[in-house]
Design an enzyme around this catalytic site. Structure first.
Site, PDB file in Angstrom:
ATOM      1  N   HIS A 159      36.206  32.449  54.573  1.00 59.04           N
ATOM      2  CA  HIS A 159      36.879  33.129  52.364  1.00 59.04           C
ATOM      3  C   HIS A 159      36.669  32.069  52.298  1.00 59.04           C
ATOM      4  O   HIS A 159      38.099  32.137  51.463  1.00 59.04           O
ATOM      5  CB  HIS A 159      37.949  33.841  53.330  1.00 59.04           C
ATOM      6  CG  HIS A 159      38.813  34.790  52.586  1.00 59.04           C
ATOM      7  ND1 HIS A 159      39.172  36.144  52.740  1.00 59.04           N
ATOM      8  CD2 HIS A 159      38.279  34.946  51.015  1.00 59.04           C
ATOM      9  CE1 HIS A 159      39.975  36.759  51.921  1.00 59.04           C
ATOM     10  NE2 HIS A 159      39.301  36.187  50.600  1.00 59.04           N
ATOM     11  N   HIS A 271      36.770  43.408  51.122  1.00 54.56           N
ATOM     12  CA  HIS A 271      38.400  43.291  50.459  1.00 54.56           C
ATOM     13  C   HIS A 271      38.257  45.123  50.090  1.00 54.56           C
ATOM     14  O   HIS A 271      37.973  45.035  49.239  1.00 54.56           O
ATOM     15  CB  HIS A 271      38.699  42.785  49.692  1.00 54.56           C
ATOM     16  CG  HIS A 271      39.944  42.766  49.340  1.00 54.56           C
ATOM     17  ND1 HIS A 271      40.954  41.732  48.889  1.00 54.56           N
ATOM     18  CD2 HIS A 271      40.790  43.637  49.337  1.00 54.56           C
ATOM     19  CE1 HIS A 271      42.185  41.929  48.803  1.00 54.56           C
ATOM     20  NE2 HIS A 271      41.826  43.350  48.751  1.00 54.56           N
ATOM     21  N   HIS A 345      45.950  38.201  41.907  1.00 54.15           N
ATOM     22  CA  HIS A 345      45.505  39.819  40.985  1.00 54.15           C
ATOM     23  C   HIS A 345      45.318  40.118  39.980  1.00 54.15           C
ATOM     24  O   HIS A 345      45.324  41.050  39.842  1.00 54.15           O
ATOM     25  CB  HIS A 345      45.285  40.697  42.541  1.00 54.15           C
ATOM     26  CG  HIS A 345      45.056  40.532  43.035  1.00 54.15           C
ATOM     27  ND1 HIS A 345      43.157  40.266  43.419  1.00 54.15           N
ATOM     28  CD2 HIS A 345      45.165  39.812  44.705  1.00 54.15           C
ATOM     29  CE1 HIS A 345      43.396  40.345  45.180  1.00 54.15           C
ATOM     30  NE2 HIS A 345      44.102  39.716  45.381  1.00 54.15           N
TER      31      HIS A 345
END
Length: 611
Positions: A159, A271, A345
């Protein structure tokens, strides 16, 4: 000259030495126990191939006294432990008397490396004068001393946000030798998602990483509702696709992405939709249609359907992993996460909806349950989420901190029935791991598999990397037990030393300060071309992408992915019936409430990083 008769050799010497003295000379042997760093985890050596005839841990077939060791006045000298065989008949490198810690066993052996691969695991020496030698040493053989050291396979981080190329060096120095993920640098898309979108970016990243000493594979962007944009990314060199909620993980996009993956035999990582905008967890599971998928951070704060993404762990087609920001659950975990999430984000603290989104992902109840689900073998893998809330150099540290915390809170971990069956099928020896044995071998194998063999199986690269087995790529990490999991002694890539702690280059010897990790000869471009792998889809290799781009690294195809199931995850195949209370966030596995206290103190932490 001929091979010595073992029966005659057995009578040459009956001298015995104290077990402690033996360990000081040759490292621990069968029955000895070793502590991992400053944790409370203890391994026990299951058997010893360096001192047993026919590789059997049988007291009647011991052959102690024929161990090889390099140094002044020691064994590996001409006419003694070194033979007259030509280079093609001997190993390029032998690691002597190493304690192998692998999902396949915890045992002592000499390890031979030939042309970048593990060519043998057994007994090294001179077959002309020593019995039972399976790994001949010659004038063409280099020696790495493994006495008193632990040897593991290089770690796999599945990841990776490829935000900065310096991540690769940091990961390598921690013991990670394979990085899988996506990105193009510090663009907003990469800061949040592990996607390398489109042929242009995939080709650019393949070229950019061609001289970096790391095995690498890139994930394309899977968030699209028609097949063609996905096909072109697979054919451009992607090893798989990433579905991320920030690009819209809708049921249609999920179904489309998995359909193309089935056709091209590549993996899909996901995700899921934290906000439940395009559907709830059941909608996503329905879109999977029982097809295998790697669910990233299937846990409390990494992102995904709130609050019940943990329920995906109970699906037999779901291959779940954790990321290390929540590993393990500590008194600082919750406070740390909000700001990290806002930055990662592209959220604003001035926007109420952004704050609410972030807070919905941070739940202490599900983070606590994640600890236990890792310990139960229900979450199969560990990864970093590099610079996107996770720390790329701490995958291995966080894994063992979690294992230690769970031993402290849950006690001894005995082998479960699935693991016994799994080991029987694989012809792997089970060590004595009952509560009276005093060892943690089963728990150690479970946690080691999370960042080695299981991500390799999940992404179709286990033929090459992920374990310390015959024929595999010689990506190996040598550790002193006191520094296990924290600071490696050597990082070996494709049979050459790529990195190591090294002292002042102007000093008279290699140890004077300042000692810090430095790149070694195995990390320079011409050697990287022979020691490191770029993974691609078979479709990309068939189209000659590597030749078109002028790539110099070894090129290997990912394969045998689409039939992988949870039951294929070594020591981590538990599929409980999961329930999450939507109001209290309490987590249940097969009816058992999963809860634990946050840790106030951790091993493998500050005392190792004072200087």
């Amino acid at each position: 000259m001929g091979v010595v008769d073992p029966k005659t050799s057995q009578n040459t010497s009956k001298k015995r030495i104290d077990r402690r003295i033996y360990a000081e000379h040759f490292g621990p042997t069968t029955g000895d126990k070793v502590r991992l760093a400053d944790t409370n985890l203890w391994l026990e050596v299951e058997y010893d191939l360096t001192s047993h005839i026919d590789h059997q841990p049988d007291i009647d077939s011991v052959n102690i006294g024929e161990e090889v060791k390099f140094g002044g006045g020691k064994v590996i000298r001409d006419g003694m432990g070194q033979s007259q065989l030509l280079g093609e008949q001997v190993a390029d490198t032998i690691i002597t008397n190493a304690l192998i810690v692998d999902y396949s066993g915890i045992y002592k052996a000499d390890i031979a490396i030939k042309e970048g691969r593990i060519s043998g695991i057994g007994k090294a020496g001179n077959p002309d004068i020593q019995p039972n030698v399976t790994l001949p040493i010659g004038a063409a053989t280099e020696i790495i001393a493994g006495e008193g050291k632990i040897l593991t396979a290089g770690g796999i981080d599945s990841h990776i946000h490829f935000i900065a190329p310096q991540q690769c060096e940091t990961a390598l120095m921690s013991g990670v030798t394979t990085m899988l993920g996506g990105g193009t640098g510090p663009a907003e898309g990469t800061l949040a998602t592990t996607c390398t979108p489109g042929a242009y970016h995939i080709h650019s990243m393949l070229k950019a990483t061609d001289a970096i000493p790391m095995n690498i594979g890139f994930l394309g962007k899977g968030n699209v509702s028609l097949p063609a944009p996905i096909v072109e990314q697979i054919e451009a060199g992607a090893i798989g696709l990433k579905l991320h909620e920030d690009w819209g993980s809708t049921p249609k996009a999920i179904d489309n992405c998995l359909s193309v993956a089935e056709e091209y035999d590549v993996q899909v990582a996901i995700h899921t939709d934290t906000l439940n905008e395009s559907g709830y967890l059941d909608s996503t599971l329905g879109a999977f249609k029982d097809r295998c998928i790697h669910t990233f951070h299937t846990e409390g704060a990494g992102g995904g359907h709130a609050p019940d993404i943990l329920k995906a762990i109970g699906e037999t087609n779901v291959l779940p992993s954790s990321t290390n920001p929540t590993r393990p659950f500590t008194i600082n975990t919750i406070d740390e996460h909000l700001d990290m999430l806002m930055v990662c984000h592209h959220l604003s603290p001035a926007i109420a909806e952004d704050v609410a989104f972030a807070e919905s992902r941070i739940r202490k109840e599900t983070i606590a349950a994640e600890d236990i689900l890792q310990d139960m073998g229900a979450i199969s893998m560990m990864s970093s989420d590099s610079q996107a809330m996770g720390r790329v150099g701490e995958v291995i540290i966080r894994t063992w901190q979690t294992a230690d915390k769970m031993k402290a809170q849950r006690g001894h971990l005995a082998p479960d029935q699935s693991a016994k069956t799994e080991q029987s099928l694989d012809n792997i020896m089970l060590s004595p791991t009952d509560s009276d044995s005093g060892n943690d071998n089963f728990r150690i194998k479970r946690y080691l598999a999370k960042y080695t063999i299981n991500p390799a199986i999940t992404h179709g690269i286990s033929d090459e990397v992920g374990s310390l087995e015959l024929g595999k790529w010689a990506d190996l990490v040598l550790w002193s037990p006191a520094f296990f999991g924290v600071k490696p002694d050597l990082i070996i890539k494709g049979g050459l030393i790529a990195a190591a702690p090294m002292g002042d280059p102007n000093a008279s010897i290699s140890t004077p300060q300042p000692v810090h990790y430095r790149s070694m000869f195995g990390s320079f471009p011409k050697t990287v071309a022979q020691t490191c792998i770029t993974f691609m889809s078979s479709a990309a290799i068939d189209k000659g992408v590597d030749r078109q781009l002028g790539l110099e690294k070894v090129i290997k195809a990912v394969h045998n992915i689409r039939k992988v199931r949870k039951q294929d995850m070594k020591f981590n195949s538990y599929c409980p019936q999961m329930e999450v209370n939507p109001e209290t966030y309490e987590v249940y596995a097969d009816g058992e409430l999963l809860t634990c206290e946050p840790a106030e103190h951790l091993p493998m932490a500050q005392r190792y990083f004072l200087f």
